[in-house]
Scaffold this motif. Sequence first.
Motif, PDB file in Angstrom:
ATOM      1  N   PHE A   1       0.837  -1.194   0.000  1.00 15.78           N
ATOM      2  CA  PHE A   1       0.000   0.000   0.000  1.00 15.78           C
ATOM      3  C   PHE A   1       0.872   1.242   0.000  1.00 15.78           C
ATOM      4  CE2 PHE A   1      -3.182  -3.033   1.149  1.00 15.78           C
ATOM      5  CZ  PHE A   1      -4.328  -2.507   0.568  1.00 15.78           C
TER       6      PHE A   1
ATOM      7  N   PHE B   1      -4.619   0.347   5.830  1.00 10.62           N
ATOM      8  CA  PHE B   1      -3.960  -0.002   7.090  1.00 10.62           C
ATOM      9  C   PHE B   1      -4.516  -1.306   7.629  1.00 10.62           C
ATOM     10  CE2 PHE B   1      -2.833   4.396   6.878  1.00 10.62           C
ATOM     11  CZ  PHE B   1      -1.684   4.538   7.647  1.00 10.62           C
TER      12      PHE B   1
ATOM     13  N   THR C   1      -7.377 -15.844  17.339  1.00 16.22           N
ATOM     14  CA  THR C   1      -7.665 -14.752  18.262  1.00 16.22           C
ATOM     15  C   THR C   1      -7.793 -13.441  17.504  1.00 16.22           C
ATOM     16  OG1 THR C   1      -5.321 -14.294  18.530  1.00 16.22           O
ATOM     17  CG2 THR C   1      -6.305 -15.791  20.124  1.00 16.22           C
TER      18      THR C   1
ATOM     19  N   PRO D   1      -0.524   4.851  13.581  1.00 18.11           N
ATOM     20  CA  PRO D   1      -1.657   5.388  14.347  1.00 18.11           C
ATOM     21  C   PRO D   1      -2.417   4.306  15.102  1.00 18.11           C
ATOM     22  CG  PRO D   1      -2.246   5.151  12.051  1.00 18.11           C
ATOM     23  CD  PRO D   1      -0.800   4.770  12.151  1.00 18.11           C
ATOM     24  N   THR D   2      -2.990   4.664  16.231  1.00 15.97           N
ATOM     25  CA  THR D   2      -3.883   3.726  16.907  1.00 15.97           C
ATOM     26  C   THR D   2      -5.343   4.030  16.579  1.00 15.97           C
ATOM     27  OG1 THR D   2      -3.663   5.134  18.851  1.00 15.97           O
ATOM     28  CG2 THR D   2      -2.400   3.108  18.855  1.00 15.97           C
TER      29      THR D   2
ATOM     30  N   VAL E   1      -7.807   5.188  13.395  1.00 20.44           N
ATOM     31  CA  VAL E   1      -7.886   5.435  11.955  1.00 20.44           C
ATOM     32  C   VAL E   1      -9.345   5.547  11.542  1.00 20.44           C
ATOM     33  CG1 VAL E   1      -5.718   4.268  11.397  1.00 20.44           C
ATOM     34  CG2 VAL E   1      -7.857   2.976  11.438  1.00 20.44           C
TER      35      VAL E   1
ATOM     36  N   VAL F   1      -9.524   3.799   5.361  1.00 19.44           N
ATOM     37  CA  VAL F   1      -8.192   3.200   5.169  1.00 19.44           C
ATOM     38  C   VAL F   1      -8.144   1.742   5.625  1.00 19.44           C
ATOM     39  CG1 VAL F   1      -6.971   5.398   5.273  1.00 19.44           C
ATOM     40  CG2 VAL F   1      -7.259   4.043   7.377  1.00 19.44           C
ATOM     41  N   ILE F   2      -9.194   1.287   6.305  1.00 22.30           N
ATOM     42  CA  ILE F   2      -9.204  -0.135   6.705  1.00 22.30           C
ATOM     43  C   ILE F   2      -9.756  -0.995   5.581  1.00 22.30           C
ATOM     44  CG2 ILE F   2      -9.853  -1.796   8.480  1.00 22.30           C
ATOM     45  CD1 ILE F   2     -10.325   0.435  10.403  1.00 22.30           C
TER      46      ILE F   2
ATOM     47  N   PRO G   1      -9.800  -0.946   2.220  1.00 21.61           N
ATOM     48  CA  PRO G   1      -9.011  -1.436   1.081  1.00 21.61           C
ATOM     49  C   PRO G   1      -8.074  -2.588   1.451  1.00 21.61           C
ATOM     50  CG  PRO G   1      -8.884   0.971   1.234  1.00 21.61           C
ATOM     51  CD  PRO G   1      -9.559   0.487   2.480  1.00 21.61           C
ATOM     52  N   GLN G   2      -7.484  -2.504   2.639  1.00 19.74           N
ATOM     53  CA  GLN G   2      -6.566  -3.555   3.064  1.00 19.74           C
ATOM     54  C   GLN G   2      -7.304  -4.869   3.258  1.00 19.74           C
ATOM     55  OE1 GLN G   2      -4.256  -6.256   5.130  1.00 19.74           O
ATOM     56  NE2 GLN G   2      -5.972  -5.354   6.223  1.00 19.74           N
TER      57      GLN G   2
ATOM     58  N   GLN H   1      -9.813  -9.753  11.615  1.00 21.88           N
ATOM     59  CA  GLN H   1      -9.638  -8.917  12.807  1.00 21.88           C
ATOM     60  C   GLN H   1      -9.699  -7.436  12.437  1.00 21.88           C
ATOM     61  OE1 GLN H   1      -9.063  -9.607  16.376  1.00 21.88           O
ATOM     62  NE2 GLN H   1      -9.522  -7.417  16.312  1.00 21.88           N
ATOM     63  N   SER H   2      -9.000  -7.051  11.364  1.00 20.34           N
ATOM     64  CA  SER H   2      -9.065  -5.650  10.933  1.00 20.34           C
ATOM     65  C   SER H   2     -10.485  -5.284  10.517  1.00 20.34           C
ATOM     66  CB  SER H   2      -8.111  -5.403   9.761  1.00 20.34           C
ATOM     67  OG  SER H   2      -6.794  -5.274  10.220  1.00 20.34           O
TER      68      SER H   2
ATOM     69  N   ARG I   1     -12.582  -4.473  13.393  1.00 18.60           N
ATOM     70  CA  ARG I   1     -12.316  -3.111  13.839  1.00 18.60           C
ATOM     71  C   ARG I   1     -13.066  -2.102  12.964  1.00 18.60           C
ATOM     72  NH1 ARG I   1      -8.390  -1.467  17.558  1.00 18.60           N
ATOM     73  NH2 ARG I   1      -8.285  -3.421  18.666  1.00 18.60           N
TER      74      ARG I   1
ATOM     75  N   ILE J   1     -15.726   0.606  14.359  1.00 17.82           N
ATOM     76  CA  ILE J   1     -15.603   2.048  14.105  1.00 17.82           C
ATOM     77  C   ILE J   1     -16.831   2.555  13.354  1.00 17.82           C
ATOM     78  CG2 ILE J   1     -14.252   3.812  12.888  1.00 17.82           C
ATOM     79  CD1 ILE J   1     -11.771   2.001  13.384  1.00 17.82           C
TER      80      ILE J   1
ATOM     81  N   PHE K   1     -11.516 -13.336  17.728  1.00 21.01           N
ATOM     82  CA  PHE K   1     -11.449 -11.856  17.740  1.00 21.01           C
ATOM     83  C   PHE K   1     -11.827 -11.260  19.089  1.00 21.01           C
ATOM     84  CE2 PHE K   1     -13.338 -13.401  13.679  1.00 21.01           C
ATOM     85  CZ  PHE K   1     -12.137 -13.517  13.007  1.00 21.01           C
TER      86      PHE K   1
ATOM     87  N   ASP L   1      -8.332  -8.944  22.292  1.00 16.95           N
ATOM     88  CA  ASP L   1      -8.015  -7.626  22.841  1.00 16.95           C
ATOM     89  C   ASP L   1      -9.109  -7.109  23.768  1.00 16.95           C
ATOM     90  OD1 ASP L   1      -9.579  -7.466  20.602  1.00 16.95           O
ATOM     91  OD2 ASP L   1      -8.736  -5.575  19.897  1.00 16.95           O
TER      92      ASP L   1
END
Lengths: 1088, 441
Positions: A708, A716, A772, B34-35, B37, B41-42, B44-45, B102-103, B106, B110, B147, B150
């Motif tokens: 990216f 990200f 996890t 960054p923590t 976002v 930006v999440i 596309p990944q 997992q992403s 998130r 969000i 998941f 955390d």
Amino acid sequence: MKKLLFTLSLVFVVGLVMGQRTITGVITDDSGESLIGANVLAEGTTTGTITDIDGSFSLSVPAGINTIIISYTGYETKNIDITGLNTVTITLSEGRVLDEVVVTALGISRDEKALGYAVQTVSSKTISDANTVSAIDALAGAAAGVQVISSSGAAGASSRIVLRGQTSFNGDNEALIVIDGVRMSNDENSTERTLGGVAYSNRAMDLNPNDIANVSILKGAAATALYGLEGARGVILITTKSGKPGGVKVDFGANMTFARINNVTGLNDEYVQGSNGVWAGPHTGASGSWGPHKDDVSYDGSEYAYDNNGRLVAGGSGAPFVPYDNVENFFGTGVTRSVNLAVSGGNEVSNYRFSFGNSNEQGVVPNNTFNRYNVGLKVGSTLLNDKLTVGFGANYVNSGGTRIQQGSNTSGVMLGLLRTPISFDNANGFENAEDEVSAYQFADFSQRNYRGGGGYDNPFWIVNNAPFNDDVNRFFGNANITYEFSKWFSLNATLGLDTYSDNRIQRFEIGSRTVPGGQVIEDNYIYSHTDFYFTARGQGEIAPKFTLSYNAGINLYNEQLKQNYIQGDGLNFPGFAQLGNTSSISSQISNTNQKTAGIFASVDFGYDNFLYLTVSGRNDYSSTLINPFAEFSAGDISFFYPAASLGIVFSEKIDIPGLSFGKLRVSYAEVGGGAPSPYLTSTPFILPIQNAGSVNDVNDGWTNGLGFPFAGVSGFVLNGVAGNPVLKPSRTKDIELGLDLRFMNDRIGLDITGYSRKSVDQIIPINISNSTGFQRAVVNSGELATKGGEVVLTLNPIRTDKMDWNVGFNLSKWKTTVESLPEGVPNQYLDGFSSTAAYNIAPETDENGVVTRTFEYGQLLGGAFQRVNTDNGTFDASMPYNPDGLLVINNDPTSSGYGFPIADPTQRVIGNPNPDWLLGINTTFRYDKISVSALFDIKEGGDIWNGTKGALTFFGRSELTENRGTITVFDGVLPDGTPNNIAVPLGQSWYQGNGGGFGTVAEHFIEDGSFRRLRYVTIAYDLGDVLSNAGFDRFTVSFTGRNLFLSTPYTGFDPELSLVGSSSNGQGLDYFQMPNTRSFSIGLNATF
Amino acid sequence: MKNFKYLFLLFGLLAFTACEDYFGENSNVDPDNPTVVTPNVILPQVQARLVYTYGGDFTRYVGLNTQTIDGISRQFAVLGQYGIQGSDVDTPWANMYSGTMQSNRRLATIAQDGGFNHYEGISVALESYAILVVTDMWGDVPYSDAFKFDEVGVYSPQFDSQESIYTAIFANLDRARALLASDDGGNAPGGDDLIYGGDASKWIQFCNVLEARARLHLSKVNGSSAYSGALAALAGGFGSSSDNAGFPFGTPATENAPWFQYIEQRDDCETGATYVGILESLNDPRTATYGQPQTNDHPIYTKDQTVNLLSFTEQEFIKAEAMLMTGDSDGAYAAYLSGIQSSMVEALVPDEYDVYVAQSNVGVGAANLTLEDVMTQKYIALNTDPEVFADWRRTNLPALTPVTGTQIPRRLPYAQTEQFSNSNTPDAASVSIFDRVWWDQ
């Protein structure tokens, strides 16, 4: 001035008693040079003085004292009987191991006999005799408890140094390096992943071995507690050479070394390229050497782009086939040239030493180079009636070279080289193929390799088209100032600075197998740290026979590393590998900063030269423990740890015949520590760039994947490593017991040490279940325990003026076991391949939770064969692996594996890379002007996964596969337990399955990595007398041979190598890294 | 001794007052990553990784079983002999759970916090897709417990039954459709949605076709209700191939498609001999494209290949099978032809369609249409798409002969990392790659 010093000496001698007498004398070294500043002490008192610039002293000795003790750092300490004497002339010899003053934590020189813990010193002579470019390599075998592992024989490759085993699950386990009182960075920064890429340097490589005056090796926690957690790994304390008062002295040295590879892995020299016994030439892309026997083929003389002799045909009618020796053709003679020049001198106030060094190394792999320039200046002054001492040391280093791809990547030279069949000439007939483009490339720019352009790069192509260049500019040094208010109170401030920039470029021209489109990586590091100490010190006698010394202070350490990584992919046109010529550019910036603040105090009590007690404590504050999501509180990042050591010199009180010295040591220490790296307390989002070797890469196991920004949009991923906001400090606890005995006037020395260490509450990113959502998590638990012992035996059978012979034995044994891993975590991955890797393994427990078996650090886990592991002679998958059990053979006639061993479905512990013991035997023999020194090094045990052989077996290239066609009955049993009687042919299908390295089984490529090696022999002759008319004080010609002899059961390259570099904890992995070398050198050293 | 007091005073000062100043406010905060976002930006990944894994590793590991590809050299020579082991699938396992799901969780969190319903809907749809792929590959896998590390520190997630995962998927798809049908909360995806450019209506179609795929998978356990369920879902399916859930790879070196990269960098596989044999037996014009050997000038495996998560072609074959099995042979035949035609376009031979379906062994007519015809055409059309593996397990079509031994693997082995670090993972010894997953019984 001389008078002044003399007077000062008198002043120094306080507390004179009636009835004293004065003794005067001169102290010189072996060469007659006067020793300035040597300590002279009346035995049993605190009455002493130091020698002046002529080496002279005068001391008022109390009545009844008939012995004076002469000591000088780096020289032997002598007890001189002065009964009836008023004048003495004393000669001290340099580099004696016996009885001496040693440098301890924070650079404090102490009489070794006063220590309650083991310290071993390595002299500058040992380091120069070893004659290595890297100072770390010179420490191999030189002291007990030290293990040095070289990452590869490539020029500039790092070496790993570990003292007494591991203290951390997967943090840094290498010894801390301290130079003249301040830390030196020994990082190894990796541009690419550790299993492939190039062999990097670690930053200890920047040291000039010729600047080292001596090395103190502080092993146990009691010795190192004042250095904090980093010290718990052991400390290599280096004191650099200083100028001595007197005239200007010039030291000049020049050295030339020639190296060849020392050991070759066994290869198939019998069978040519092809499959199933039929020749398939390079144009077919055939990967293996499973063709016909070399005696059954000949050349047809046809026009063939891949061979000037034509194609191979069956039968012997054509031109005879002669195998190519690609390994011999590829490696050259490595040449290292070193030049050193030092100018030193001084007067009674100041001294200086300026040094220059250059080492230029051309490796045995073509185009592999390493070059280093060192410039050093060290200045010291004593002012204001000796009350004020100031000094500084400054070093500039420029180092770097050209490194070549190795290891597990299709561009690694060994990968392509060793897999090349005997029927293909990588060099295309050229003598120096690395200089002949037509050897490795066709006119259309496509590669000339044995797989018709596919598979692996031609090694000659790679050494020309994929250079990795690094250029390090480094400054490190220290400045210190001490003011002595009284002997009871002096203040010292020392500031150390270490900063470097490391500018790297990795280029891949268009056409490599790894990055076919071409790639340019600019990877720049800017590092700096400051290490500041402010200490108060004092010493004296508090009552008759009771001495006390103390030091207390603060230490501030601040470290910053910035990495600018820019990767350009896809070159637009060939021949210009620069970022500007790439079609897509991605970059990554990373800053890591960490700080530590510490307060420490240490008090030493001495009683009557008999009892010595040291008590110390340190309290640290570490930035790595800061929880970014909570209010800052100093208490959250604070931790205290104590240490105590006791030395009992029992020979002072008990007279044992023949025993000249006897001491018992006992110590206990705790060391606390922060996290191994900053930012482990949070879980950020990461922008993945292509193939960065991180858990966040967007790729599969086979390709480079994506990066990216992608199609103009950013992306990200939540970091695959879950942070842990609430971290508590980790702790190491260490108990050490030692006995130091010297016999026959110190001619025999025996030092025995035993220790036990526990490291608990480890802070580590550990591999966790991926379901996890994370691949690793930072945990704060788990325990490692180390138990070990060391025996140091020193013998001095001959000691006369003309002749001196010393023999030293350093025997070490330790075992670091994993006592617990975090709850529910059975294994912790360290490094390696998915089929075979190094892991820390949790203890096995029975149903009551009682530990039934523990494992040593870093076990090799991989595929095994089914082996009989039950009492009734059969295999049970639920039972533990039995490495000595008989193989279980497949008896299902419908199966393709009929008659062959069956793979165990469970991954097993198949190897232990930790050695059983290490023994270094060093000897120095001097007869008049000739001296000979040698080091014989033994490692017993320690398994290595010979992945190179495994892969070569798959390709029919290992020597093992020369038995193809043999009919064999595997020694084993059928699943029902009856003996196997099925005859099967060994051949391509077996070796390309579980018989080779790409099948599911790895146990048959685990080998014993023991070795016995003659690490070096140095013969030196001093022509100083002959040339004294020409103005030389000393003129030594020396010859050194390294790695002259190696005996090992290991069938691969040198078993001392490690694929993964110095900073990885996963050892015992061999996969196409560069081989090791044997070298011969000639050197001359002159002093005038 | 007076000096001592000052000294200790100095230390005391440092320790208790200067400490905070010394360490400063951002002493342990990573300045570069960054923590917090934003959703754009999440997404596309998540999409890129999901497609790269689905169209890369999965196509190869199950393509060896369905014989759409063959393992030729190096590690794939062993894999091709069914020598697959847990460590081989560590990477796709990690990619699905960690990098993708997992992403993606998130992203959902969000989006939910912000009321960005479309982002959340897309996230739920993608998760449904991802966990469906995972359970189809491995059977029982962690899901309800996954998941949660955390939040509640679950180190060893429980393995859920495949049946319960399917139930969850259908519920999720309902939720995704509802979210996508509501307002976007003022923050809608656009160019960051590399699949549909933020078009919520297409994501609803995606959910429908995905549901049809999942319903169809249950044909062995649910019988005809699997088919009727699939057909019901397809009422809101794709209108044409322009609705395909296609992910466009690109020509820059960091954007190349997975198969292009594999051939360029490894090249250890070859187009399956069985697959080519079936093409040739039908005199299939797609031999010229799908049937070609794997080289870097392959007509399909280009740098900028578009890899489909779901396609109109697949939908038509789902329809054909479901209609055929529920007695609507006319409808089935129309869908069958539509699927072939759509595939011919994708295979870059659109003009050959008429001649091809004129062949008696292809244009069999509605009355003669068999399940074998449908599944064979689907097998050809989906090419390396891992969905072929599910089809073969359900229907045993096309008939395949094991490369070695007597059986073809019917699942992937659990990842070695999971076996090593999750104590709930079934023993490697207890689950064989030849064992059937729940819906394959």
